[in-house]
Write an enzyme that holds these catalytic residues in place. Structure first.
Site, PDB file in Angstrom:
ATOM      1  N   HIS A   7      46.667  -5.234  55.283  1.00 48.26           N
ATOM      2  CA  HIS A   7      47.346  -6.300  56.031  1.00 48.26           C
ATOM      3  C   HIS A   7      48.695  -5.833  56.553  1.00 48.26           C
ATOM      4  O   HIS A   7      49.250  -4.841  56.079  1.00 48.26           O
ATOM      5  CB  HIS A   7      47.532  -7.568  55.185  1.00 48.26           C
ATOM      6  CG  HIS A   7      48.348  -7.401  53.942  1.00 48.26           C
ATOM      7  ND1 HIS A   7      47.797  -7.064  52.723  1.00 48.26           N
ATOM      8  CD2 HIS A   7      49.686  -7.523  53.705  1.00 48.26           C
ATOM      9  CE1 HIS A   7      48.749  -6.996  51.812  1.00 48.26           C
ATOM     10  NE2 HIS A   7      49.914  -7.270  52.379  1.00 48.26           N
ATOM     11  N   HIS A  79      56.347  -5.653  55.854  1.00 45.88           N
ATOM     12  CA  HIS A  79      55.709  -4.459  55.285  1.00 45.88           C
ATOM     13  C   HIS A  79      54.296  -4.325  55.810  1.00 45.88           C
ATOM     14  O   HIS A  79      53.745  -5.259  56.398  1.00 45.88           O
ATOM     15  CB  HIS A  79      55.728  -4.492  53.748  1.00 45.88           C
ATOM     16  CG  HIS A  79      54.911  -5.582  53.110  1.00 45.88           C
ATOM     17  ND1 HIS A  79      55.431  -6.783  52.723  1.00 45.88           N
ATOM     18  CD2 HIS A  79      53.594  -5.628  52.794  1.00 45.88           C
ATOM     19  CE1 HIS A  79      54.475  -7.530  52.178  1.00 45.88           C
ATOM     20  NE2 HIS A  79      53.346  -6.855  52.220  1.00 45.88           N
ATOM     21  N   GLU A 130      53.238  -1.056  51.201  1.00 48.83           N
ATOM     22  CA  GLU A 130      52.582  -1.545  50.008  1.00 48.83           C
ATOM     23  C   GLU A 130      51.256  -0.797  49.866  1.00 48.83           C
ATOM     24  O   GLU A 130      50.554  -0.593  50.864  1.00 48.83           O
ATOM     25  CB  GLU A 130      52.295  -3.063  50.171  1.00 48.83           C
ATOM     26  CG  GLU A 130      51.581  -3.697  48.984  1.00 48.83           C
ATOM     27  CD  GLU A 130      51.335  -5.199  49.172  1.00 48.83           C
ATOM     28  OE1 GLU A 130      51.379  -5.684  50.318  1.00 48.83           O
ATOM     29  OE2 GLU A 130      51.081  -5.877  48.162  1.00 48.83           O
TER      30      GLU A 130
HETATM   31 CO    CO Z   1      51.593  -7.580  51.179  1.00 50.13          CO
END
Ligand code: CO
Length: 134
Positions: A7, A79, A130
């Site tokens: 994502h 992020h 991440e």
């Molecule tokens: Co995230």
């Protein structure tokens, strides 16, 4: 090492307005908002055919995204999340190459209930990364 883009996370001040924009204007599939007390954010996921968008709205007093929104009052990309097969192996490999892992260095349970780690933006072209175990 990294696999699929899981994502892209966008910090927002008003998650209801962001959800409505993506649902009604962009015609996307948008989840309900989920408060994540332990992470200091409320999240919404937008499901696209090839990846997801994660909206993050501050929750509580010491939200980790409060400062980001002070610097970016209109919201912005916070992020990006890549999938890895083995998060411990990925972490050890990255640390051996000098990359900084944020926090204690131990994986936490992320918004999908899977182990996640964050990597220092200064080590990755100015972008908070991440890693999520797929
Ligand atoms: Co995230």
């Amino acid at each position: 090492m990294i696999g699929r883009l899981n994502h892209v996370a966008i910090a927002v001040r008003d998650i209801a307005a962001a959800s409505q924009l993506y649902r009604d204007t962009l015609g996307a599939e948008v989840s309900a908002a989920v408060p994540q007390e332990e992470h200091g954010v409320t999240t919404v996921f937008v499901t696209l055919p090839n990846t997801k968008i994660e909206f993050l709205e501050p929750l509580g007093e010491n939200s980790p995204i409060a400062k980001f929104l002070e610097r970016n009052p209109d919201g912005g990309i916070h992020h990006i999340c890549y999938e890895v097969d083995d998060i411990i192996a990925a972490r050890d490999q990255l640390k051996a190459k000098g990359a900084r892992v944020l926090g204690s260095g131990e994986p936490k349970t992320g918004a999908h209930g899977k182990p996640v780690l964050f990597l220092h933006p200064k080590d990755f072209t100015g972008t908070l990364v991440e890693l999520e175990q797929a």
